[in-house]
Design a protein around this motif. Structure first.
Motif, PDB file in Angstrom:
ATOM      1  N   LYS A  21      -2.734  -6.800 -11.941  1.00 31.15           N
ATOM      2  CA  LYS A  21      -3.248  -5.431 -12.036  1.00 31.15           C
ATOM      3  C   LYS A  21      -3.950  -5.198 -13.367  1.00 31.15           C
ATOM      4  CE  LYS A  21      -0.341  -3.384  -8.536  1.00 31.15           C
ATOM      5  NZ  LYS A  21       0.592  -2.322  -8.123  1.00 31.15           N
ATOM      6  N   TYR A  24      -7.462  -6.586 -12.849  1.00 29.36           N
ATOM      7  CA  TYR A  24      -8.304  -5.655 -12.090  1.00 29.36           C
ATOM      8  C   TYR A  24      -8.723  -4.464 -12.950  1.00 29.36           C
ATOM      9  CZ  TYR A  24      -6.738  -8.282  -8.006  1.00 29.36           C
ATOM     10  OH  TYR A  24      -6.473  -9.278  -7.106  1.00 29.36           O
ATOM     11  N   PRO A  39      -3.639   2.895 -10.923  1.00 28.76           N
ATOM     12  CA  PRO A  39      -3.561   1.443 -10.735  1.00 28.76           C
ATOM     13  C   PRO A  39      -4.186   1.014  -9.417  1.00 28.76           C
ATOM     14  CG  PRO A  39      -1.434   2.457 -10.322  1.00 28.76           C
ATOM     15  CD  PRO A  39      -2.311   3.527 -10.874  1.00 28.76           C
ATOM     16  N   ARG A  41      -4.581  -0.818  -5.766  1.00 30.50           N
ATOM     17  CA  ARG A  41      -3.718  -1.114  -4.626  1.00 30.50           C
ATOM     18  C   ARG A  41      -3.990  -2.556  -4.203  1.00 30.50           C
ATOM     19  NH1 ARG A  41      -5.593   2.523  -0.266  1.00 30.50           N
ATOM     20  NH2 ARG A  41      -3.665   2.002   0.842  1.00 30.50           N
ATOM     21  N   THR A  42      -2.947  -3.350  -4.183  1.00 25.90           N
ATOM     22  CA  THR A  42      -3.123  -4.772  -3.876  1.00 25.90           C
ATOM     23  C   THR A  42      -2.504  -5.095  -2.506  1.00 25.90           C
ATOM     24  OG1 THR A  42      -1.172  -5.250  -5.238  1.00 25.90           O
ATOM     25  CG2 THR A  42      -3.334  -5.446  -6.282  1.00 25.90           C
TER      26      THR A  42
END
Length: 232
Positions: A21, A24, A39, A41-42
């Protein structure tokens, strides 16, 4: 019959402890000019989809992928040490990869939403890259759709190893998206409840075989041999 084994990376092979994260967020900031307000979203999404959703969530049009991939690569450079210090290979993973690597007729590679450069960073941090045929994998730069990556990996391995077109493929992953990608691409799936999804959730998603983790290497290899012999 030969078998193509494709492994997810995050929460299947390794725990990245938030480094993903951070990568990203850094890539988003490099392109957008400011840090993200929330944050990413994975949960099984590909890098293309993760970054596209980040830009949409900020009311911005997603830039050209070429800019994003360069930012992702730059954000991943040098993160090996952070991963090694904060993260870990998940239980049984080195042993499982080593066992599959020596199985006759099996080619073991990766199917991951990560771009290839960052997949390499993550696996090298724990010495896992040498147990996989990284050149034949399918990565986040190849498609936004996880199911489409199965075709990419299948073609890479068929070309590199001379496998027939009807060679069975099995995905090993930890999310319902992995299960769905397998079903949508006529592949088998072995789900592993080593991420945030439980055994029950993965079964509900349609996985016939669900393992709590990869510590029982003999059970894993037995499942793979049954798929290679067409007895699943």
């Amino acid at each position: 019959m030969p078998l193509i084994v494709l492994w997810d990376i995050d929460h299947t092979l390794i725990e990245n402890s938030g480094v993903s994260k951070e990568i990203y967020a850094a890539a988003f900031a490099a392109v957008a000019g400011h840090a993200p307000l929330q944050p990413p979203r994975t949960e099984g999404r590909t890098d293309r989809l993760i970054l596209a959703e980040m830009f949409r969530a900020h009311g911005m049009q997603s830039p050209a992928w070429e800019r994003i991939v360069l930012a992702l690569e730059a954000a991943g450079v040098g993160r090996d040490a952070d991963l090694a210090a904060r993260g870990r290979a998940l239980p049984g993973v080195p042993e499982a990869l080593a066992a599959v690597a020596v199985e006759p007729g099996m080619v073991s590679s990766v199917l991951t939403g990560n771009i290839a450069a960052n997949a390499g960073v993550k696996l090298r941090a724990f010495g896992l890259d040498v147990l996989l045929d990284m050149e034949c994998g399918a990565y986040g730069e190849h498609s936004e759709d996880r199911a489409a990556l199965v075709k990419v990996a299948r073609e890479h391995i068929q070309q590199a190893h001379g496998f027939p077109h009807d060679t069975p493929v099995v995905l090993i992953g930890d999310t319902p998206r992995d299960v769905r990608a397998a079903h949508d691409s006529d592949a088998h799936v072995i789900a592993v409840a080593s991420g945030i999804h439980s055994v029950a959730e993965l079964r509900a998603a349609g996985a016939a075989v669900v393992l709590a983790d990869l510590r029982d290497v003999s059970a894993l290899v037995s499942h793979l041999r049954s798929l290679a012999h067409g007895s699943d």
